[in-house]
Structure formats: C-alpha cells, structure tokens
Design an enzyme around this catalytic site. Sequence first.
Site, PDB file in Angstrom:
ATOM      1  CB  SER A 577      -0.917   0.011   1.228  1.00  0.00           C
ATOM      2  OG  SER A 577      -1.572   1.250   1.356  1.00  0.00           O
ATOM      3  CE1 TYR A 590      -4.268  -1.711   5.098  1.00  0.00           C
ATOM      4  CE2 TYR A 590      -3.561   0.550   4.688  1.00  0.00           C
ATOM      5  CZ  TYR A 590      -3.947  -0.685   4.215  1.00  0.00           C
ATOM      6  OH  TYR A 590      -4.002  -0.915   2.867  1.00  0.00           O
TER       7      TYR A 590
END
Length: 700
Positions: A577, A590
């Site tokens: 990501s 995250y």
Amino acid sequence: MLKTVDNHLLENRWDAAETQGMSESELLLYRSNILGADKRVTNYGGGNTSAKVMETDPLSGEQVEVLWVKGSGGDIGSIRMDGFATLYMDKLQALKSLYRGVEHEDEMVGYLPHCTFRLNPRAASIDTPLHAYVPRKHVDHVHADAIIAIAASENSRELTQEIFGNRIGWLPWKRPGYELGLWLEKFCLENPEADGVVLESHGLFTWADDARTCYDTTIDVINAATEWLADKTKDVPAFGGAKYQSLAAEQRRTVAARLMPAIRGFVSGNQHMVGHFNDSDAVLEFVNAQDMAPLAALGTSCPDHFLRTKIRPFVVDYDPAKGNLDAVLESLPEQIEAYRADYAAYYDRCKRDDSPAMRDPNAVVYLVPGVGMITFAKDKATARISGEFYVNAINVMRGASAISTYQGLPEQEAFDIEYWLLEEAKLQRMPKPKSLAGRIALVTGGAGGIGAATAARYLSEGACVVLADVDAKALEATRAQLEKQFGGDVVRSVVMDVTREEAVAQAFAAASVEFGGTDILVSNAGIASSAPVEKTSLALWNRNMEILSTGYFLVSREAFGLMRTQGLGGSIVFVASKNGLAASPNASAYCTAKASEIHLARCLALEGAEAGIRVNVVNPDAVLRGSKIWEGEWLEQRAATYGTDKEGLEEMYRNRSMLKRSVLPEDIAEACYFFAADTSAKSTGNILNVDAGNVQAFPR
C-alpha cells in the site's frame, strides 16, 4: 449425450424426434456429438466422422457430391458445423491419378486444399482419404476401448473373426494416410456385405448409406465386443492381480503433492509444464497390479494414444507399504536421467535421414503404485487429456492381456508416427505460447477486486491460477465467474486463512496436486482499520499484524520451499500500500503492518536471488471499486477522517493524486502481471507505485 447402462454397454441415444427435419450435414454433426460424448467410444480429438452430401456448386449451380469430414485437430464430441472440412468428391477421386506410391503418400496431403468446396478454411486432415474412398455415404472411425483391446491383441485377426464373423473385416497395421484409404476402398469393394473393419493396433471403421444406420452399427459393434470381452474376462484377475494396496485418498494426495513439484522441476527444462493427477479406480487397479511394469514398458498401441502419451510411461519406484517417498525423491534425478537416456537411444535407433531433431526426452505419464497417475504437458488441458488417453490405454491392456497377449506398436512404427513430418509441420504451425503459458499462480485475497483482476490478467496470458481466500462464498463466486470466462481446466480455489500455518501449507499442497507446483505468488490478502492511536486496541493492532505481516511471511515461506524444490525460480509479488511508505492519520496499525510487508519483501529478495526467486512490491492507493477492505467501517472511518461522505471519497482521492486519475483493480493487476512475466526477469527488490502519483510515497 451418450450414457451407459448398468451392464456397461453403450446405450443407443439416437433421438428420432430430435433429428427430424435435419439435413445430411446436420445429421453428421448430431451423430458425431453423441459418439464423442463417451470416452469409451473415442477420446478427445480422437476418431473422425464423415458424410457424402449432395450440394449446389457455387460456380455451376449444379448438384455435386461433397465430402464432409472432421477437420484437422477437431474433436467429434464438441465439433460444430464449422469444424468440418468440405471437399469435392470428384476432385478427391481425381487425386488417384497423382498418387506415386506408398513411399510418396505424404505428398498427397498437399493436394487436399485443391479439393476444397466453397473455399472452406477448415483444413482437411490426413484421414480424409480413409473416408473419401469408402464407397458408402456415411463413415464412422472411432477408437473404442473394447475394439482396440481386440485390435491390440497378438491374434487380433482371429479374434475379430470369432466375434463378428463376416460382418466386420480386419486389416493389418498401416499408418493412417493415403495408402490406407486405398486399402479400405479395396476391402469394401471385395466385401460389399461388410459393415466395417477392425484396423490392427488402431481402431474401428463402420459405414452405411444413412446416418442413423451408421450410428446404430457403430454402437452395436462396440457393444458386441464389450459383451464378448466381459464374458471372456469375468474370471480373469486384471493385470495378473494386485501387488500393492492403495493408500487412503488423502494420503494419495499428500504423496502426489510432494512428487509433482519435484518431477515438474526436472521436466520443465524447455518450458514450464503443468501437471494433472488421476487416482480413479481404473488407474489404481493398474498401478497396483503385478503386471503393471511389463505392460507399461510395451507402450500404447492406438496411434492417438501414443501421440498423447509418448513411447512409454515412467514407473515411479514407490512402495506404498514401505512409504519410501524420501528415498524415491532422492533417487528421482537418477531415474529421470535414465529415462531420458533410454529415450535418446530410441531416437538414435529409429531416426531417419529427414527426421526432425529429437524433442523433449522426458516422460508424459508417471505411474505411482498405491497413489495413481501423474501427467505433465505444456498446459493443463493437454495434461488432463493425456491422462485420459492413458486411461483408455489401460482399458485396452486390461482386455487384451486377459484374452490374449497385448502388443504395443512396433518401435519403428511408433517412432515414424511420433516424428512424422506431417505431425512436425502441424507442430510448427501452432501459435506462439502466451507469456505465462505453463506458469502456476497462487493469489491470496483472490475473492477481492485486486485478487480477481490479477487472476484474470494471469489467466488471459495462459497461466493456471489457484484463488485463495478466507471468504468461502465470495471465493466460489469469483471462481465460477473466472471459470466461465477462461474454462474449468485453469482455475481452482481453496479456502485459506493466511494466519494459519496448516491452512497455508494445505493451499500450496492443493496447488501442487491440481497443477504441479507454484511459480507465482501474489500475496494480496488484506484487511484495513482506522482509529486514532489511543483508540487502537491491542486486538486491532495484532489483527493487522497477523494478516498483513505474519500472513505475508507464512505464504512466502511456503512458496520459497516449493519454488526451491522445483528449481525453476519464481516470482513473489506483495500487494502492499501507499500507506507502507507514506504515513496516514488514524491508521497506525494498518500503516505499520504495510511497512512491515515492504521490508519483508526486501529481505526475501536478498534470500531468493541465488535461487532465481524474485520478490517485488506493488503499492496501490485508494482502489475503491471491487475492494473488500473498502466495505463497511473502513470506508466510513476514512470518509470521516477526511471530512467527506462515502460518495465523495473516491473523488477526493482522485483529486489529491498528481495525475488526477482513479486507480482501478485492473491497474494493480497490470503491475502484478509485469512482475510475474519475463519482461521483469531482471527485477527484484523493487517497489512499483500504482497510485496516480503521490509525492509522499516516492520510494527514493
């Protein structure tokens, strides 16, 4: 579709109501499809059918006789009208004046295009003369197991006479071609009452002057042979009786899962090969039998069987009672080298001055006592079909060895078929393989938008794909959709939780049994969470780390072990990501887990390089469409973080990017394809951002 009845005879499935009003060519198609629907009649691509039909000549407007015959490379079970070649019968008859004898028969194939009716682009096969010169309107040629059991017996002529009398004749072995077509014509003219002929070591020809009678004859003759064989063999132990006992089903798969990647590594020298495992009752009966090894050494008889399965199979020296798998794996290199040397010696003994160069010397079929049969080929369908052909060969050997002495093709004849210049020309005309042909990919998070898009991209380039996901319902829906698009041979699915070691190991074992191993891992399983750090619970933190860090470690570790066993290198792609490089507010768990992924990839790139295992990272950003992590709370939380609503979030992400463009699952799939394909063969340890431009996430 052809069905079977309880006594194992073929059921006559001709439906008079269904065929009412059909033209002669439509009746040919109908007859072909119901014959080809049962593999005991003829296997995929095997056999051929024809009809001589009166048609209007487009040039003269007159009625002319036209041969409709299965085109080159077709399959009668799935053929459609455009699968038939059409040729003027008068021109085919005129070819006889050009025939210079058996030593020149191959040149006759070059004349067939000159006989084409209505500029039909479907190429005529080498079997065309076998149908053209039979002086009957309808002809069937099939490779029924019961018939070939008789045809491959040492005294096949006498057996044919005993079973059929004068109804069905017999002709000695002759390679399919122009000369055999003339032989069939001569037989028909000399035996006008005969309904067909058995070809030694080959198959059955039957004929009639209408489509229904031709079909009925084919079924009746096969059933007569089936009944006769059943009566003669009812008290005879198959293949000399059992020598080994089968392992339990799960044990068989466990052994296959270890054997197949090891074998695949050896047989994939020229191109990546794909495997198929078969442990059906018929296969197990054969591999466990006393006479399996000597019968296997004789090779197959029918040319179609032989072309698919090679000169002979490889018998794996496994003893299910001893469980000597480790010893087998250790000795496998020596055994495979011995097989290759034996094949090279066969080539040297039989080659002719104009023979093509020796092809792949590795076996296609691998027989494992107590376990089953493994086949390897350039793609999954071919590997499966090769296995099906060898099952037919098993059925033939069962019957022939019980009633007589089974005989394979003479070695020189087998070689002349395998290295037939016409077959070589057909191989040379085959299209270039796709970029991922023979590659096997396992995609975690396979039911999500990115996973499904990546799988579709790989499948479009010829790969086989195993989809892995924890969501069983979504996984099945994705598998079904991809199967509909790309076919059932190339897609499999397995429910897998990436945080469980056992589940991960089972998923890779499934990939090995279904396809032979794994070349590409796309580690894409994911979740997302959003919370200020003071509201981030330990459970939430651990959940992110378990899936996005530990999960990526577990699947990579399993992939590394499998790829090292294969010795073919490999590609591991982490779908990380933008958040792994650029911090985001209210997402510490995250972002930290994604950063861990990226650094793990760098470490693995160092470890994998010496084995040719490449590890690279694709960094998406804001892929909302189709992505499961953007469902529910995460979407609401991110919308709240940036002060917008759900509908405005995608526009916000698009506008904040440098390129002002939305990022879609297909964009990530393209990056994953790049890292899987040979175009990136010199890339490892890299990060590829697919985020429409984010200066904070520039990797360097």
